[in-house]
Scaffold this active site. Structure first.
Site, short mmCIF file in Angstrom:
data_model
loop_
_atom_site.label_atom_id
_atom_site.label_comp_id
_atom_site.label_asym_id
_atom_site.label_seq_id
_atom_site.Cartn_x
_atom_site.Cartn_y
_atom_site.Cartn_z
CG HIS A 95 5.29 -2.25 10.47
ND1 HIS A 95 6.34 -2.63 10.35
CD2 HIS A 95 4.91 -1.48 9.54
CE1 HIS A 95 7.11 -1.84 9.60
NE2 HIS A 95 6.23 -1.16 9.07
CG ASP A 100 -0.74 -17.04 8.13
OD1 ASP A 100 0.65 -17.37 8.66
OD2 ASP A 100 -1.70 -17.06 8.79
N PRO A 137 0.75 -1.22 -0.07
CG PRO A 137 -0.20 -1.18 2.21
CD PRO A 137 0.64 -2.05 1.47
CG ASN A 138 -0.42 4.31 1.24
OD1 ASN A 138 -1.20 4.79 0.78
ND2 ASN A 138 -0.38 3.94 2.65
CD GLU A 176 10.56 -7.51 5.77
OE1 GLU A 176 10.24 -6.62 6.42
OE2 GLU A 176 10.81 -8.75 6.06
CG ASN A 198 8.43 -2.03 -0.05
OD1 ASN A 198 7.77 -2.17 1.31
ND2 ASN A 198 9.08 -0.89 -0.35
CE1 TYR A 241 8.76 5.02 3.03
CE2 TYR A 241 7.58 7.00 3.06
CZ TYR A 241 7.77 5.89 3.48
OH TYR A 241 7.16 5.41 4.68
CG HIS A 280 11.18 -2.46 4.35
ND1 HIS A 280 9.78 -2.33 4.49
CD2 HIS A 280 11.62 -3.65 5.07
CE1 HIS A 280 9.18 -3.40 5.05
NE2 HIS A 280 10.29 -4.18 5.21
CG LEU A 281 11.66 2.19 -1.19
CD1 LEU A 281 10.31 3.16 -1.49
CD2 LEU A 281 12.41 2.37 -2.26
CB SER A 282 12.59 4.57 4.97
OG SER A 282 11.64 3.76 5.40
NE ARG A 332 3.60 7.01 1.95
CZ ARG A 332 3.86 5.89 2.53
NH1 ARG A 332 4.34 4.95 1.65
NH2 ARG A 332 3.80 5.70 3.79
NE ARG A 374 10.24 6.32 8.59
CZ ARG A 374 8.95 5.97 7.67
NH1 ARG A 374 9.38 4.96 6.84
NH2 ARG A 374 8.22 6.79 7.83
CB ALA A 379 1.29 -0.02 6.13
NE ARG A 393 6.91 4.37 10.01
CZ ARG A 393 6.04 4.37 8.84
NH1 ARG A 393 5.69 3.36 8.29
NH2 ARG A 393 5.17 5.26 8.94
#
Length: 146
Positions: free
Chosen positions: A80, A87, A9-10, A98, A74, A22, A100-102, A17, A107, A77, A111
């Site tokens: 978490h 599953d 998402p996002n 996995e 990725n 990001y 993550h950009l940041s 954003r 943070r 959200a 997170r």
């Protein structure tokens, strides 16, 4: 498809954003770069971005039926919050990285908890869009070895 590139998402809002967190590249920029690198390695990428948990789960389920060899995810959200997506990843048995950009460890506390890290081949965090390239390198190596 050899590799599923799955974004949560996002991430469709990349480029506008929170660019300080990001970066300024769009998701389209990232996907284009990763697709080109995959083709150069003789592999193919199927990309899917979804703002819904069910859409991501459905894509993971479909990956188990279409001979996908590796997933770069990725979860955004959902990292978490989503036991259901975790599953689904476990149910397919497809190896994944996995991304993550940041740097999630610089943070907010929430997170720092991931429902995926302990079942992933590896986790890449904090390198911006370049993290996807690192994940692709790992996927290529994994596919060649398995």
């Amino acid at each position: 498809m050899n590799i599923l590139l799955l974004n949560g998402p996002n991430l469709n809002m990349l480029g506008i954003r929170e660019p300080d967190q990001y970066g300024t590249q769009t998701l389209g920029d990232i996907v284009s770069r990763i697709s080109t690198l995959a083709i150069d390695a003789g592999l193919s990428i199927d990309h899917h971005q979804d703002n819904s948990e069910v859409g991501m789960i459905d894509k993971v389920h479909a990956a188990s039926k279409n001979n996908t060899k590796y997933i770069i995810i990725n979860p955004a959200a959902f990292t978490h919050t989503s036991v259901a997506l975790r599953d689904a990843m476990l149910a397919t048995g497809i190896a994944f990285t996995e991304v993550h950009l940041s740097n999630v460890y610089k943070r907010e506390e929430f997170r720092k908890r991931s429902y995926f890290s302990d079942i992933a081949e590896g986790v890449i965090s904090g390198f911006g869009a370049q993290g996807y390239e690192f994940a692709l390198d790992a996927a290529i190596k994994y596919i060649k070895e398995h």
